[in-house]
Design an enzyme around this catalytic site. Sequence first.
Site, PDB file in Angstrom:
ATOM      1  N   SER A 161       0.851  -1.184   0.000  1.00 59.45           N
ATOM      2  CA  SER A 161       0.000   0.000   0.000  1.00 59.45           C
ATOM      3  C   SER A 161       0.892   1.241   0.000  1.00 59.45           C
ATOM      4  CB  SER A 161      -0.949  -0.014   1.206  1.00 59.45           C
ATOM      5  OG  SER A 161      -1.867   1.044   1.133  1.00 59.45           O
ATOM      6  N   THR A 162       0.805   2.098   1.014  1.00 58.49           N
ATOM      7  CA  THR A 162       1.571   3.340   1.045  1.00 58.49           C
ATOM      8  C   THR A 162       3.077   3.055   0.977  1.00 58.49           C
ATOM      9  OG1 THR A 162      -0.144   4.276   2.455  1.00 58.49           O
ATOM     10  CG2 THR A 162       1.918   5.493   2.302  1.00 58.49           C
ATOM     11  N   HIS A 188      -2.480  -1.090  -3.420  1.00 61.79           N
ATOM     12  CA  HIS A 188      -3.609  -0.184  -3.218  1.00 61.79           C
ATOM     13  C   HIS A 188      -3.391   1.063  -4.070  1.00 61.79           C
ATOM     14  CE1 HIS A 188      -4.329  -2.033   1.039  1.00 61.79           C
ATOM     15  NE2 HIS A 188      -4.728  -2.822   0.069  1.00 61.79           N
ATOM     16  N   MET A 277      -0.305   0.983   5.198  1.00 58.94           N
ATOM     17  CA  MET A 277      -1.076   1.298   6.393  1.00 58.94           C
ATOM     18  C   MET A 277      -2.259   0.345   6.507  1.00 58.94           C
ATOM     19  SD  MET A 277      -2.538   5.042   7.463  1.00 58.94           S
ATOM     20  CE  MET A 277      -3.333   5.237   5.864  1.00 58.94           C
ATOM     21  N   ASP A 280      -4.784  -4.904   5.878  1.00 58.86           N
ATOM     22  CA  ASP A 280      -5.040  -5.741   4.710  1.00 58.86           C
ATOM     23  C   ASP A 280      -3.839  -6.652   4.479  1.00 58.86           C
ATOM     24  OD1 ASP A 280      -6.269  -6.771   2.451  1.00 58.86           O
ATOM     25  OD2 ASP A 280      -5.587  -5.156   1.137  1.00 58.86           O
TER      26      ASP A 280
END
Length: 336
Positions: A161-162, A188, A277, A280
């Site tokens: 993600s991030t 993401h 973050m 998931d």
Amino acid sequence: MSIKIMVIDDSAFMRRIMSHTLQEIEGVEVHSLISCGKEAIEKLKQPFPDLITIDAQVPDLNETSELKKLIQDHTIPAVMISSSDSKKETTLKALEMGAVDYLQRPQELNRDWGIFQERLEKKIQLFAKPKKQLNQLPNKNIRPKTSSFTLPVEAVVIGASTGGPKALIEVIKVLPPKIGIPVFIVQHMPKGFTTSFANRLDSIAALTVLEAEDGQKIQKDTVYLAPGGKHMVLENDKIKLTEVDKIHGVRPAVDYLFETAALKYGHHLVGVVLTGMGNDGAKGSKAIKENGGYMITQNQETSVIYGMPRNVEEKGYSDKVASLYDIGDILKNMIG
């Protein structure tokens, strides 16, 4: 103590708008308003800003390698501000080079600026903190669950993600062109950005990188990136894309991919959870472990946000915690 923000934008009008916006956020002050990368280098001196916003249309952004080095050397988080879909490639390139995240500037400023301000405030609160506070890991000595994992590896699944774009490039670029297995990725990322990111990965990787399509037959020596706005699951020898409800507030979600891959590949599957973050990937990692697979998580020191990998490690599902800069070699050795 206030959070100091440097704004880099070639538009004087947008610099004024950003200045007023930041001044309305409690605990935030404007460090400096900069028109170009060259000027930013001159202004980037002590006291350093706590965060930098960079507009994607700054003309000399790609030429200011010194600015990127200063940002990285002083670990100053940078957030890209993208004003239109035409700047996706620029935004992605900035993410690869160290920007921690990005925001889409609204086209209708009068109507949607309040939403943008709320999102910007959340980014500031998230990233403009000391790294130890942001990434603090509880002192838990949890042993990973035992695994029945056995060679050969038949597939690799990766969730991020991030901070993921840069991390994924570090991992994928290490893999050789002939690995004999498929690799599946969930990053993401909104719809549209994944197309550009898949193309960018393909230009860097030795392997073929594709944005996954519904009904696509799974091939070896190929990396499949889940498209933004759709979950990617594996059914028999094909990829299925679905728009069922978001989980963890995201679509695509790592859990869906990991769970279906665990059923398909069992104890010949390797899962990787990179920076991001939230949680998931934790449920999916549990499924991989329960089906005999092997899990690798990125360590705290090299994660932009130590959320997703931390959740996997805390729950005891990680077989190996590794630096981002070692994960590609670990996968290459396991596959080879």
